[in-house]
Scaffold this active site. Structure first.
Site, PDB file in Angstrom:
ATOM      1  N   TYR A 100     -51.200  -9.898 -11.476  1.00 57.73           N
ATOM      2  CA  TYR A 100     -51.297 -10.401 -10.105  1.00 57.73           C
ATOM      3  C   TYR A 100     -52.512 -11.312  -9.994  1.00 57.73           C
ATOM      4  CZ  TYR A 100     -54.663  -6.556  -9.884  1.00 57.73           C
ATOM      5  OH  TYR A 100     -55.705  -5.704 -10.153  1.00 57.73           O
ATOM      6  N   SER A 113     -65.996  -1.375 -10.653  1.00 54.87           N
ATOM      7  CA  SER A 113     -64.905  -1.886 -11.489  1.00 54.87           C
ATOM      8  C   SER A 113     -63.779  -2.513 -10.681  1.00 54.87           C
ATOM      9  CB  SER A 113     -64.353  -0.760 -12.375  1.00 54.87           C
ATOM     10  OG  SER A 113     -63.811   0.285 -11.581  1.00 54.87           O
ATOM     11  N   GLY A 114     -63.859  -2.477  -9.352  1.00 52.00           N
ATOM     12  CA  GLY A 114     -62.901  -3.222  -8.555  1.00 52.00           C
ATOM     13  C   GLY A 114     -61.938  -2.422  -7.713  1.00 52.00           C
ATOM     14  N   HIS A 166     -58.130  -2.238   1.193  1.00 47.37           N
ATOM     15  CA  HIS A 166     -57.924  -3.629   1.626  1.00 47.37           C
ATOM     16  C   HIS A 166     -56.556  -3.851   2.264  1.00 47.37           C
ATOM     17  CE1 HIS A 166     -55.170  -4.605  -1.697  1.00 47.37           C
ATOM     18  NE2 HIS A 166     -55.985  -3.968  -2.507  1.00 47.37           N
ATOM     19  N   HIS A 191     -52.212  -1.090  -7.782  1.00 43.77           N
ATOM     20  CA  HIS A 191     -52.807  -1.000  -9.114  1.00 43.77           C
ATOM     21  C   HIS A 191     -54.110  -0.205  -9.081  1.00 43.77           C
ATOM     22  CE1 HIS A 191     -50.048  -4.429  -9.630  1.00 43.77           C
ATOM     23  NE2 HIS A 191     -49.988  -4.035 -10.891  1.00 43.77           N
ATOM     24  N   CYS A 234     -56.030   0.321  -6.016  1.00 46.96           N
ATOM     25  CA  CYS A 234     -56.667   0.189  -4.705  1.00 46.96           C
ATOM     26  C   CYS A 234     -55.855   0.941  -3.652  1.00 46.96           C
ATOM     27  CB  CYS A 234     -56.787  -1.277  -4.313  1.00 46.96           C
ATOM     28  SG  CYS A 234     -57.958  -2.220  -5.333  1.00 46.96           S
TER      29      CYS A 234
END
Length: 364
Positions: free
Chosen positions: A252, A265-266, A270, A286, A288
């Site tokens: 993505y 790490s992200g 959101h 993935h 989140c």
């Protein structure tokens, strides 16, 4: 630091103060001829001792008063160990934000005496009062947290007493800037993965329930307690940042709005308008936590850095305590205390033990 009585008699009373009039904690030995401070004193400091010496006389015990002014030896030339505290001074943070201390020089785990000298000198005080402790993350990093979370609307003050402190034979402490911050309301975002719902609370009161989607198989959202690290109105997210190859069906490349970060790490909370059909019923992300644009914007406005984000009833690996954000709260209190230089069996310093390090043995 030790005061020794070389003449006859015993020390009936000892009061030692620094230049600012603050009393130095200490105790007289069993034989009454020595007084020892509860903690070593900084190099280059000036002190005054007021003593009552009791001696035997023909008509019974007689007491004499004496005063001794002294100073500890100066700090030799060379590098100094200083500390940088976090979060930023003067800010308001959530109740989950730990105090961080970054040392300018490493203090290895195989030198517990040096670690105790450092830890003793780093003072954290909260109003209202809390029970808390430092934990060594590595040779240059410590975190401080309360047994529970910080109280809401508390004031936290952090001060280093390292200046002049002897850490090792070759290393002394230097000056460091203090820190003060406040906490806001206790805000918690609790995601129930099995129910596909996030409940957001302020001071224990439910504000809103949001339908969400979390990590699908192979990308499960980490379970446990996290802390808000920051907020970004727009962030670009790409699959290759988490190891997904370009050209893969899972790859993505998206501009994401209202992103609240919880790991380095992200992992974010959101807006995910592309997964509206799955929110509240299915895990398709993935890793989140995705929600509608409206809900993500509301959450973005509601939380601040340091607020708590808990993931329960999930399938993912537990949040690591350190290294990928602030997972400090995933350690139980007993386990947290094992990370202190004052671990089991090592007496912890008293709150009024005074400054640390140095050495002197004046005699009377």
């Amino acid at each position: 630091m030790e005061l020794a009585l070389r003449t006859g008699g015993v020390l009936a009373d000892v009061t030692v103060t620094d230049r600012r009039g603050r009393r130095i904690a200490g105790a007289t030995g069993e034989d009454g001829t020595r007084w020892t401070s509860s903690a070593p004193l900084p190099a280059g400091g000036r002190y005054a001792a007021r003593l009552v010496v009791e001696r035997a006389g023909a008509d019974g015990p007689r007491r004499a008063h004496a005063r001794l002014d002294f100073r500890t030896a100066g700090v030799p030339a060379g590098d100094r160990l200083t500390v940088s505290f976090g979060p930023d001074d003067g800010g308001t943070y959530g109740v989950g934000h730990p105090v961080t201390a970054e040392l300018s020089h490493p203090v290895p785990a195989d030198d517990p005496r040096a670690r105790r000298a450092v830890e003793r000198a780093l003072d954290v005080r909260a109003e209202p009062h809390v029970e808390g402790s430092w934990c060594w993350i590595d040779a240059t990093t410590l975190h401080y947290r309360p047994r529970g979370y910080w109280p809401a609307r508390a004031t936290v003050r952090v001060h280093s007493g390292l200046d002049g402190t002897r850490i090792t034979d070759d290393l002394y402490g230097g000056p460091s800037r203090p820190l003060a911050f406040t906490t806001g309301a206790r805000v918690e975002a609790v995601t129930d993965v099995a129910a596909h719902r996030m409940r957001v609370y302020r001071d224990g009161r439910l504000l809103r329930t949001l339908p969400v989607t979390t990590g699908k198989a192979g990308y499960r959202t980490r379970s446990g307690t996290k802390v808000v690290l920051g907020k970004e109105p727009v962030v670009r997210m790409r699959g290759d940042s988490i190891g997904i190859a370009r050209g893969s069906d899972d790859f993505y490349d998206l501009e994401v709005r209202w992103a609240t970060r919880v790991t380095w790490s992200g992992e974010y909370l959101h807006a995910a308008p592309w997964s509206l059909d799955a929110q509240g019923s299915e895990d398709v992300s993935h890793g989140c936590t995705g929600m509608s644009t409206e809900d993500a914007a509301w959450l973005f406005r509601t939380v601040r850095e340091g607020d708590l984000v808990r993931v329960v009833n999930g399938y993912g690996e537990p949040m690591s305590p350190f290294g990928n954000g602030f997972g400090d709260w995933n350690l139980g209190w007993a386990e947290w205390l094992r990370g202190s230089a004052f671990g089991p069996g090592v007496p912890r310093p008293a709150a009024d033990a005074g400054p640390a390090a140095g050495g002197l043995d004046p005699a009377l």
